[in-house]
Design a protein around this motif. Structure first.
Motif, PDB file in Angstrom:
ATOM      1  N   ALA B 290      42.335  72.541  32.672  1.00 48.35           N
ATOM      2  CA  ALA B 290      42.258  71.441  33.631  1.00 48.35           C
ATOM      3  C   ALA B 290      43.495  71.378  34.513  1.00 48.35           C
ATOM      4  O   ALA B 290      43.564  70.573  35.437  1.00 48.35           O
ATOM      5  CB  ALA B 290      42.090  70.115  32.881  1.00 48.35           C
ATOM      6  N   GLY B 291      44.486  72.198  34.193  1.00 53.56           N
ATOM      7  CA  GLY B 291      45.713  72.201  34.985  1.00 53.56           C
ATOM      8  C   GLY B 291      46.553  70.949  34.809  1.00 53.56           C
ATOM      9  O   GLY B 291      47.194  70.472  35.739  1.00 53.56           O
ATOM     10  N   ILE B 292      46.529  70.378  33.609  1.00 54.51           N
ATOM     11  CA  ILE B 292      47.387  69.201  33.387  1.00 54.51           C
ATOM     12  C   ILE B 292      48.371  69.484  32.258  1.00 54.51           C
ATOM     13  O   ILE B 292      48.172  70.379  31.436  1.00 54.51           O
ATOM     14  CB  ILE B 292      46.573  67.926  33.058  1.00 54.51           C
ATOM     15  N   ASP B 293      49.440  68.704  32.262  1.00 57.26           N
ATOM     16  CA  ASP B 293      50.484  68.788  31.242  1.00 57.26           C
ATOM     17  C   ASP B 293      49.966  68.118  29.957  1.00 57.26           C
ATOM     18  O   ASP B 293      49.413  67.017  30.015  1.00 57.26           O
ATOM     19  CB  ASP B 293      51.698  68.035  31.791  1.00 57.26           C
ATOM     20  N   THR B 294      50.137  68.762  28.812  1.00 53.40           N
ATOM     21  CA  THR B 294      49.682  68.140  27.558  1.00 53.40           C
ATOM     22  C   THR B 294      50.392  66.806  27.305  1.00 53.40           C
ATOM     23  O   THR B 294      49.874  65.959  26.579  1.00 53.40           O
ATOM     24  CB  THR B 294      49.946  69.055  26.334  1.00 53.40           C
ATOM     25  N   VAL B 338      52.070  62.423  15.741  1.00 53.82           N
ATOM     26  CA  VAL B 338      53.113  62.919  14.842  1.00 53.82           C
ATOM     27  C   VAL B 338      52.715  62.701  13.388  1.00 53.82           C
ATOM     28  O   VAL B 338      52.960  63.550  12.528  1.00 53.82           O
ATOM     29  CB  VAL B 338      54.494  62.297  15.201  1.00 53.82           C
ATOM     30  N   GLU B 339      52.053  61.593  13.108  1.00 48.88           N
ATOM     31  CA  GLU B 339      51.582  61.362  11.733  1.00 48.88           C
ATOM     32  C   GLU B 339      50.562  62.412  11.329  1.00 48.88           C
ATOM     33  O   GLU B 339      50.540  62.880  10.197  1.00 48.88           O
ATOM     34  CB  GLU B 339      50.942  59.975  11.609  1.00 48.88           C
ATOM     35  N   LEU B 340      49.717  62.774  12.282  1.00 43.73           N
ATOM     36  CA  LEU B 340      48.643  63.707  11.981  1.00 43.73           C
ATOM     37  C   LEU B 340      49.105  65.157  12.112  1.00 43.73           C
ATOM     38  O   LEU B 340      48.330  66.083  11.859  1.00 43.73           O
ATOM     39  CB  LEU B 340      47.464  63.422  12.919  1.00 43.73           C
ATOM     40  N   GLY B 341      50.368  65.351  12.493  1.00 43.62           N
ATOM     41  CA  GLY B 341      50.904  66.703  12.567  1.00 43.62           C
ATOM     42  C   GLY B 341      50.284  67.530  13.678  1.00 43.62           C
ATOM     43  O   GLY B 341      50.156  68.746  13.543  1.00 43.62           O
ATOM     44  N   LEU B 342      49.902  66.866  14.766  1.00 42.35           N
ATOM     45  CA  LEU B 342      49.332  67.598  15.906  1.00 42.35           C
ATOM     46  C   LEU B 342      50.444  67.831  16.924  1.00 42.35           C
ATOM     47  O   LEU B 342      50.810  66.944  17.688  1.00 42.35           O
ATOM     48  CB  LEU B 342      48.171  66.816  16.516  1.00 42.35           C
ATOM     49  N   ALA B 343      50.976  69.046  16.928  1.00 42.81           N
ATOM     50  CA  ALA B 343      52.199  69.334  17.672  1.00 42.81           C
ATOM     51  C   ALA B 343      51.966  69.497  19.163  1.00 42.81           C
ATOM     52  O   ALA B 343      52.903  69.343  19.948  1.00 42.81           O
ATOM     53  CB  ALA B 343      52.846  70.593  17.107  1.00 42.81           C
ATOM     54  N   ALA B 344      50.738  69.802  19.580  1.00 37.55           N
ATOM     55  CA  ALA B 344      50.498  70.038  21.009  1.00 37.55           C
ATOM     56  C   ALA B 344      50.413  68.738  21.791  1.00 37.55           C
ATOM     57  O   ALA B 344      50.542  68.737  23.006  1.00 37.55           O
ATOM     58  CB  ALA B 344      49.224  70.852  21.218  1.00 37.55           C
ATOM     59  N   LEU B 345      50.188  67.643  21.091  1.00 35.22           N
ATOM     60  CA  LEU B 345      50.110  66.346  21.754  1.00 35.22           C
ATOM     61  C   LEU B 345      51.481  65.693  21.750  1.00 35.22           C
ATOM     62  O   LEU B 345      52.317  66.003  20.902  1.00 35.22           O
ATOM     63  CB  LEU B 345      49.123  65.431  21.008  1.00 35.22           C
ATOM     64  N   PRO B 346      51.742  64.771  22.690  1.00 39.35           N
ATOM     65  CA  PRO B 346      53.003  64.019  22.590  1.00 39.35           C
ATOM     66  C   PRO B 346      53.045  63.275  21.249  1.00 39.35           C
ATOM     67  O   PRO B 346      52.002  62.830  20.760  1.00 39.35           O
ATOM     68  CB  PRO B 346      52.925  63.027  23.754  1.00 39.35           C
ATOM     69  N   ALA B 347      54.236  63.159  20.678  1.00 35.30           N
ATOM     70  CA  ALA B 347      54.375  62.503  19.365  1.00 35.30           C
ATOM     71  C   ALA B 347      53.791  61.096  19.375  1.00 35.30           C
ATOM     72  O   ALA B 347      53.282  60.618  18.372  1.00 35.30           O
ATOM     73  CB  ALA B 347      55.842  62.465  18.951  1.00 35.30           C
ATOM     74  N   SER B 348      53.864  60.434  20.519  1.00 37.12           N
ATOM     75  CA  SER B 348      53.403  59.044  20.595  1.00 37.12           C
ATOM     76  C   SER B 348      51.909  58.939  20.900  1.00 37.12           C
ATOM     77  O   SER B 348      51.384  57.829  20.957  1.00 37.12           O
ATOM     78  CB  SER B 348      54.185  58.310  21.681  1.00 37.12           C
ATOM     79  N   ALA B 349      51.232  60.061  21.110  1.00 36.32           N
ATOM     80  CA  ALA B 349      49.800  60.004  21.433  1.00 36.32           C
ATOM     81  C   ALA B 349      49.061  59.254  20.332  1.00 36.32           C
ATOM     82  O   ALA B 349      49.303  59.474  19.144  1.00 36.32           O
ATOM     83  CB  ALA B 349      49.228  61.408  21.602  1.00 36.32           C
ATOM     84  N   GLN B 350      48.164  58.383  20.734  1.00 36.59           N
ATOM     85  CA  GLN B 350      47.445  57.557  19.775  1.00 36.59           C
ATOM     86  C   GLN B 350      46.144  58.248  19.374  1.00 36.59           C
ATOM     87  O   GLN B 350      45.420  58.772  20.223  1.00 36.59           O
ATOM     88  CB  GLN B 350      47.137  56.191  20.397  1.00 36.59           C
ATOM     89  N   ILE B 351      45.877  58.215  18.079  1.00 37.31           N
ATOM     90  CA  ILE B 351      44.679  58.855  17.542  1.00 37.31           C
ATOM     91  C   ILE B 351      43.751  57.767  17.007  1.00 37.31           C
ATOM     92  O   ILE B 351      44.201  56.875  16.282  1.00 37.31           O
ATOM     93  CB  ILE B 351      45.040  59.778  16.355  1.00 37.31           C
ATOM     94  N   TYR B 352      42.502  57.860  17.358  1.00 36.78           N
ATOM     95  CA  TYR B 352      41.509  56.961  16.766  1.00 36.78           C
ATOM     96  C   TYR B 352      40.447  57.822  16.091  1.00 36.78           C
ATOM     97  O   TYR B 352      39.906  58.737  16.715  1.00 36.78           O
ATOM     98  CB  TYR B 352      40.875  56.074  17.839  1.00 36.78           C
TER      99      TYR B 352
END
Lengths: 680, 680
Positions: B290-294, B338-352
């Motif tokens: 998509a040409g966007i920054d992760t 960060v809790e879920l150990g998903l390194a490609a996302l910003p640490a603060s990304a919210q997971i639902y």
């Protein structure tokens, strides 16, 4: 109803009538009596021990028969056989009311038990930690009514303890199923309740957890890191330990570290890693010392100055090095060990960091305010927390002012030629005979003075290794009293002072305290450089105090509290001779020990204290020393050591020493200028 | 007051009188009109574009003069020069009310704009994501009133947007000071508001952030992981991508993976690591596409079956492999990257993560319920989400039932001799001439059938590489219709079927679809083993549906919705020939595409949908197939492919094919027993 037995609890005095057969724990709960229980009345935790009193109670118009409580039962007998109950004790969940009775709740059975602080202050800490244990019996899974194990734990907490909306730390979830099955669906839950947030499960154990839960109160100083490991149920301090802050290698004082971060890309990251690794090491060390598993440390409270605060959090401290000294964040922080990258703690361990007051006045000053409560004082009190960065508070009930002052590490024995940290072998007290000019001293690890019988035998093991912070303060003050140093701080020659202990050292002189060089030991002296370092430090401290006094428009204070990791060891007399603190009657100088560390421990043990310090910090008037021209004025003016030329009345009364004077000869001029900074 | 100009907004119809000079944005705010603004009316974000209408509005009894709004101003001119405004558009924060006016709010200026789904269903998604952007002007630090930079950002959000008690993700704090200074104290804040928790800053940018914010909706299947990258402001899907689940190497179906975890200590950890690494790779790939920054991906929503749910979370799935199939946790989860150990996302990304329904009925079924809304259906609908594990929902307004069925990966082209995932070159549709028994087919990447002109030229690049899920379903059904396979599933010999395409393979036969072996290409056949795999899969699917019908006491359903990543590509006719789904009129079979993925996208774009699915899940009746004896009965009974011996009325009407029969010869017996499990 009025014929139901009367139950009176002591020491609360709470009373009520209860139907025959009511368990004492139930009666206590209904009256709001502070009686502990982790197992919820199942007769397994023994936290609800009570002592019934029998006989006549004329004060209450009551006679308590031996049959006032139900008979000793099998549950109590089993507990007594297994663990032992003190004579006269009963389990409150087993003993039921049979007649009028007076029941004492001993301190160890109170949830909000009070812990007397070791320090001189009479203040006690009421136990009310953010994390508590709850024993629950959880419903087994039913595939026809499928719900998650965690959801059934939350339901048990609601039904058995009335606690709503429980959530779980993510780190707890992966282990939950095994714990539930190991405990046969009976588990103990550690529940953390932070301000405004949902109660959060931070640990689980199978069955009744009896190994306790613990917290760390950490005073993260520029030079030393001190920790107290505290039992969160009893408030007991299980171990205290300290290590050097490894960031010293990046700079001894705070501004050196800020400069390091500014001049070395990634330098802040390097310093953050260093301090976190040190905290991990300290955590493992203190847990090993107390013989507990680090997995039981569920809370940690930090107090620290703003630069350490930012470096701990992983924030580049560069903004703290220049006006307007903007903090990235000033409010109290609630974090988890995993967020803070503290690997030695359980990932779910909760971290509380006290709020900062200003860019130069940190969470350590906030902790001192919490511990010493200047805002509740009737008279005007000056609280000085002595460290590499001194925190200074001045105030009374009407208003509290705060500032910090960059004293440098000299007071902690660093930057001193024979300096060392407070450890066995370090000279901590010294007296110099005004006639012979010979010293006598005491070292850490031995109660005797060096001129007492047995001193040398007792110290043979450690040797005399150096001078710690309190020792160097006394040494400089005693040198001034004994006429070895003039008011400008210059050490006299042997000819001027009449003692061969004043030896030449380059173009200046040094005073020889102890020479073990013949036996291969150290040669302990106070050099001209040491005097200058102490002069810089004490001038900065004094100037900070004066600045706050200016702001309050006062020339004197009513009392002084000396605090700091080694503040308790500073002799008030010598501090005043040096001019570290403003003049007050000697009996108005008290020592508060490590007040910042105590503040951390209070916040660890009592959640209401966290709200209190957050409120108090908002009401403190912050004074920024770094940009205040009067600070520089006070600093320059405070450089002299005034005793000889400006006789010190209190000192005269106590020491009865003749005034000594000699040719001052002029200083080397370095002391009067701006405080120099060394780079580590 | 009544002489103030009347402002009417369309399409809402909201109206009110406002003083001359009131900005249109202010009027919209006061009336609760849904008009977007990120910059808060400062004329820089252009989100508040409106279209005034001029002339007579008899319906409103209104004449709108050309002077009804203030004149085009310099701010609008600057924006128009720089970015271009559509003709007739004004900026709502710049144009002020001067007279009676009718103002249209175009869809792209609405905060809660509606996004039409691409799928057949008419349902639209209303944009109301948990994360929104706010532009704020922050007070500069004042050393005489020291506060943290973060606290001043929170104050700005309160004063400029009325948002209280803002907190910050810990990961945002270290970078905040630089962003504030770079933006000259004007920044854009991404604020996440989750159920019940304080609003949380999850990203900050200097100045007005115009590069958008994004979310990932992820359908984490046993075999494939599908993701949609969605613009959180517009709802636009920027990219969709899928990869194979790398856990396949630990076991092709869920129970194999549970077995792997049971038999290999640390096996669960290994599988968790594998899936998280795959998610990181997918995240980077889709962002690049998509040409966007992760760093702009601030939200991620997951739907998955219970085993994948546990393995994603790092929970050992062992309990899901045995009765009572207890989930560690069933409620919806709010986590961080960060809790879920998903390194490609910003640490603060919210997971639902959507809630699970039961031990075998996961968040993917919940997502299907959210997307297809069987609980709002007037007639009785069967929703079948076809995958390695099929999610089956049956219900209407009165009650919804759910179960899952372990179909295995055959429907996804795995465990099939010439099977492959849906990719260019894969046969996705096939027809077999009942007379000649010759096939014609279509492959992915080419619209033509193989007997049409140009097919071979157009597919020369990719070649014919294999058969994907929808292709194998059609192939087996067509083989049955063409009389190549008997009701028990046995492929006839060349002699029995009259075509040389039925070739011997060991003790059984295979049907040759395409042979490119002469040119070094593949030889694509349907083997006896393939037929058996499809029989097992379809029997499991059918048995699950029947079980729910038993629970509802019905023999038929009113309509069927086929869903799943490739559900949209399944031919309803062939599905019914196979006996995958119960008989209904063909026009009552619709396709919902990847309904679980759509459910994820709905939850990503609309917070209210999260509350909705959490509520709905609680009301669904869960049926556990694994312990239900009738499931086994239905499974065994469903093994046959009934078309020839039990003529299929719908099929007869449509295909007009003669019934073909041949000697059945008996099966090899493997298909009728318990579903065998292969280990990967």
């Amino acid at each position: 109803m009025s014929t139901d037995p009367l139950v009176i609890f002591t020491p609360s005095g709470k009373r009520g009538r209860f139907a025959v057969g009511t368990p004492v724990l139930t009666a206590a709960r209904q009256l709001g009596v502070d009686l502990d229980s982790v197992c919820g009345g199942r007769g397994i935790c023994s936290k609800c021990q009570i002592t019934p009193s029998y006989g006549d109670f004329p004060k209450h118009g009551l006679h308590v028969a031996e049959t006032a409580l139900s008979e000793w039962n099998a549950v109590e007998q089993r507990y007594d056989d297994k663990r032992g109950l003190k004579p006269g004790r009963r389990l409150g969940c087993q003993a039921t009311v049979q007649g009028d009775v007076v029941i004492d709740v001993p301190p160890e059975s109170q949830v909000h038990r009070q812990v007397v602080r070791k320090a001189a202050s009479a203040r006690v800490i009421e136990m009310d930690p953010a994390t508590r244990l709850y024993y629950v019996e959880v419903l087994e899974p039913d595939m026809h009514e499928p719900t998650g194990d965690l959801e059934r734990v939350a339901r048990a907490l609601k039904e058995q303890w009335g606690i709503d909306d429980v959530q779980a730390s993510f780190a707890v979830i992966p282990g939950l199923q095994k714990v539930l099955r190991k405990g046969d669906w009976k588990i103990t839950v550690a529940l953390h309740t932070a301000d405004g947030a949902a109660p959060r499960i931070t640990a689980v154990w199978p069955g009744l957890h009896e190994a306790g839960i613990f917290g760390l109160a950490i005073d993260l100083g520029s030079t030393t890191i001190a920790a107290h490991l505290t039992n969160l149920e009893t408030g007991e301090v299980k171990a205290s330990s300290g290590i050097m802050n490894p960031q010293i290698r990046f700079g001894e004082d705070l501004m050196s570290r800020v400069s390091y971060a500014m001049m070395n890309p990634g330098g802040d990251v390097e310093m953050t890693r260093a301090v976190r690794e040190a905290l991990d090491a300290l955590t493992r060390e203190i847990a090993a010392e107390a013989g507990i598993d680090t997995g039981l440390i569920l809370e940690t409270v930090f107090v620290c100055n703003p630069v350490m605060h930012h470096l701990l959090l992983g924030i580049d401290p560069v903004e703290l090095g220049q006006a307007p000294f903007a903090l990235a964040t000033s409010d109290a922080l609630n974090l988890t060990a995993v967020e803070l990258g503290l690997a030695a703690l359980p990932a779910s361990a909760q971290i509380y960091i006290l709020p900062c007051i200003a860019g130069h006045v940190g969470a350590d000053a906030a902790a001192v305010a919490l511990s010493e409560e200047p805002g509740k004082s009737e008279d005007l009190v000056l609280v000085v927390d002595v460290g590499t960065n001194a925190e200074i508070l001045l105030g009374d009930k009407t208003r509290v002012l705060a500032c910090s002052s960059p004293t440098g590490p000299a007071f902690e024995g660093a930057q001193i030629s024979s300096g060392q940290r407070a450890a066995p072998g370090a000279i901590e007290a010294i007296r110099i005979d005004p006639i012979t000019k010979d010293p006598r001293f005491r070292v850490i690890g031995c109660d005797k003075w060096s001129d007492e019988d047995g001193f040398w035998e007792e110290t043979a093991q450690t040797g005399i290794t150096g001078i710690c912070g309190s020792g160097i303060i006394e040494a400089v003050a005693e040198m001034r009293i004994a006429g070895l140093v003039d008011p400008s701080g210059l050490i006299g020659s042997a000819a001027q002072t009449g003692t061969e202990r004043c030896i030449p050292e380059g173009r200046t002189h040094a005073y020889l305290i102890h020479d073990a060089s013949a036996e291969g030991g150290p040669r302990i002296t106070v050099t001209q450089g040491d005097i200058r370092a102490i002069q810089l430090a004490k001038s900065a401290l004094y100037a900070g105090a004066r600045l706050l006094m200016d702001e309050r428009n006062v020339d004197k204070v009513d009392r002084v509290v000396l605090a700091g990791a080694f503040g308790a060891h500073i002799s008030p007399l010598h501090a005043m001779v040096l001019g570290m603190i403003p003049d007050v009657p000697l009996d108005k100088v008290t020592s508060a020990g490590n007040a910042a560390g105590t503040g951390a421990r209070i916040a660890l043990c009592n959640v209401a204290a966290r709200r209190e310090v957050e409120r108090v910090v908002g009401e403190i008037t912050k004074v920024e020393t770094a940009i205040e021209p009067r600070f520089q004025e006070h600093f320059v003016n405070a450089n002299a050591i005034p005793h000889a030329t400006d006789p010190f009345p209190e000192l005269g009364k106590i020491t009865q020493l003749p005034h000594v004077s000699f040719n001052t000869g002029g200083g080397d001029g370095e002391g009067g200028g701006r405080r120099r900074r060394r780079r580590g």
